[in-house]
Design a protein around this motif. Sequence first.
Motif, PDB file in Angstrom:
ATOM      1  N   ASN A  43       0.831  -1.201   0.000  1.00  0.00           N
ATOM      2  CA  ASN A  43       0.000   0.000   0.000  1.00  0.00           C
ATOM      3  C   ASN A  43       0.871   1.258   0.000  1.00  0.00           C
ATOM      4  O   ASN A  43       1.889   1.320   0.692  1.00  0.00           O
ATOM      5  CB  ASN A  43      -0.917   0.003   1.215  1.00  0.00           C
ATOM      6  N   VAL A  46      -0.831   3.638   3.509  1.00  0.00           N
ATOM      7  CA  VAL A  46      -1.431   3.133   4.747  1.00  0.00           C
ATOM      8  C   VAL A  46      -0.520   2.096   5.389  1.00  0.00           C
ATOM      9  O   VAL A  46      -0.176   1.089   4.759  1.00  0.00           O
ATOM     10  CB  VAL A  46      -2.817   2.513   4.475  1.00  0.00           C
ATOM     11  N   GLY A 135     -13.547  -2.747   9.864  1.00  0.00           N
ATOM     12  CA  GLY A 135     -13.410  -1.551   9.056  1.00  0.00           C
ATOM     13  C   GLY A 135     -13.772  -1.857   7.620  1.00  0.00           C
ATOM     14  O   GLY A 135     -14.486  -2.814   7.321  1.00  0.00           O
ATOM     15  N   SER A 136     -13.227  -1.073   6.723  1.00  0.00           N
ATOM     16  CA  SER A 136     -13.548  -1.256   5.305  1.00  0.00           C
ATOM     17  C   SER A 136     -12.304  -1.193   4.427  1.00  0.00           C
ATOM     18  O   SER A 136     -12.411  -0.974   3.222  1.00  0.00           O
ATOM     19  CB  SER A 136     -14.544  -0.177   4.859  1.00  0.00           C
ATOM     20  N   SER A 137     -11.119  -1.398   5.034  1.00  0.00           N
ATOM     21  CA  SER A 137      -9.857  -1.279   4.287  1.00  0.00           C
ATOM     22  C   SER A 137      -9.350  -2.648   3.849  1.00  0.00           C
ATOM     23  O   SER A 137      -9.610  -3.670   4.488  1.00  0.00           O
ATOM     24  CB  SER A 137      -8.787  -0.598   5.146  1.00  0.00           C
ATOM     25  N   SER A 138      -8.604  -2.645   2.744  1.00  0.00           N
ATOM     26  CA  SER A 138      -7.913  -3.831   2.254  1.00  0.00           C
ATOM     27  C   SER A 138      -6.422  -3.541   2.194  1.00  0.00           C
ATOM     28  O   SER A 138      -6.005  -2.398   1.977  1.00  0.00           O
ATOM     29  CB  SER A 138      -8.418  -4.234   0.866  1.00  0.00           C
ATOM     30  N   PHE A 139      -5.611  -4.579   2.366  1.00  0.00           N
ATOM     31  CA  PHE A 139      -4.166  -4.422   2.403  1.00  0.00           C
ATOM     32  C   PHE A 139      -3.536  -5.479   1.502  1.00  0.00           C
ATOM     33  O   PHE A 139      -3.781  -6.675   1.669  1.00  0.00           O
ATOM     34  CB  PHE A 139      -3.636  -4.582   3.831  1.00  0.00           C
ATOM     35  N   LYS A 180      -4.172 -10.530  -0.337  1.00  0.00           N
ATOM     36  CA  LYS A 180      -4.946  -9.350   0.038  1.00  0.00           C
ATOM     37  C   LYS A 180      -5.734  -9.696   1.293  1.00  0.00           C
ATOM     38  O   LYS A 180      -6.494 -10.667   1.310  1.00  0.00           O
ATOM     39  CB  LYS A 180      -5.890  -8.928  -1.086  1.00  0.00           C
ATOM     40  N   THR A 182      -8.534  -8.209   4.039  1.00  0.00           N
ATOM     41  CA  THR A 182      -9.609  -7.224   4.053  1.00  0.00           C
ATOM     42  C   THR A 182     -10.309  -7.250   5.400  1.00  0.00           C
ATOM     43  O   THR A 182     -10.635  -8.323   5.917  1.00  0.00           O
ATOM     44  CB  THR A 182     -10.628  -7.521   2.940  1.00  0.00           C
ATOM     45  N   GLN A 183     -10.547  -6.080   5.962  1.00  0.00           N
ATOM     46  CA  GLN A 183     -11.204  -5.994   7.254  1.00  0.00           C
ATOM     47  C   GLN A 183     -12.667  -6.425   7.171  1.00  0.00           C
ATOM     48  O   GLN A 183     -13.295  -6.350   6.125  1.00  0.00           O
ATOM     49  CB  GLN A 183     -11.132  -4.552   7.783  1.00  0.00           C
TER      50      GLN A 183
END
Length: 256
Positions: A43, A46, A135-139, A180, A182-183
């Motif tokens: 990322n 982030v 949450g709504s984030s992906s890494f 990946k 994802t929250q």
Amino acid sequence: MAVSTVVSTFELLVKPLVQPAADILGAGRTIIQGYFLTISNLNSSVPVRLRVNFTAQSPNLNSQPLLAFFDVAGLNSPLNPVSQTPTTQTYLISIGPRDTGLFLLQPDVTKKEVVDKADTEIRGFVTLSLANLFGSSSFDLLLTPQQRGTFLPKNFPTSKEDFDQLAYALPTATGGSQVKLTQFQFPNFPIRQLPPEILDLDPGLAEIIRENPDRLTLTPPNLSNGAISSTTDSLQQVLSAMVERISELETQAPSR
């Protein structure tokens, strides 16, 4: 996409390559082997906080003393598990955007008796999950697991020449290096229990929750009748409370 992934197997050794009784040629040397996991945070803006969980059954992770380190800037910083049971150990690490870290778990060869006895042999598997579950984030992450070892000279420590090293890559459970994570989306409130998929991430945390179910009860401020407030501020407040409660579970649990 998921909040966790199985990474690979691992094997920790302080062991003769050939059992002394079978070493008729006198060729056997002791090998010290550790597990290395290189993690890149792809990322661009982030940072990511991760839980690295090790599971070993026979023998378990309490059978021998172990050391863990995490290195981002060329310094091997020692780590202590944030939760552990006889069969699991979990560590927290953080990696900045576009940065790469190296995690290491190895037998504690600072203890002379571990090397002299040469009887450490622990095998298991590694999982990786997001530390902030909701949450709504992906890494996007890049994972490279390795085993690295050192062959001690024969007659060590009398002889201190002829050290050799080996390193070999391990196959990942997914068959590739990029994953990946994802929250989870926000669950319904108030929270009375965590979803089963969260408990599967970390058996140590799951055991704490089973033994202390009342700690999960959460009725955040600005919530009424189980409904989430419409304001972003209140939603963020709820998320922060959830993360703090999970962290509190870990810190309050006694080490085993």
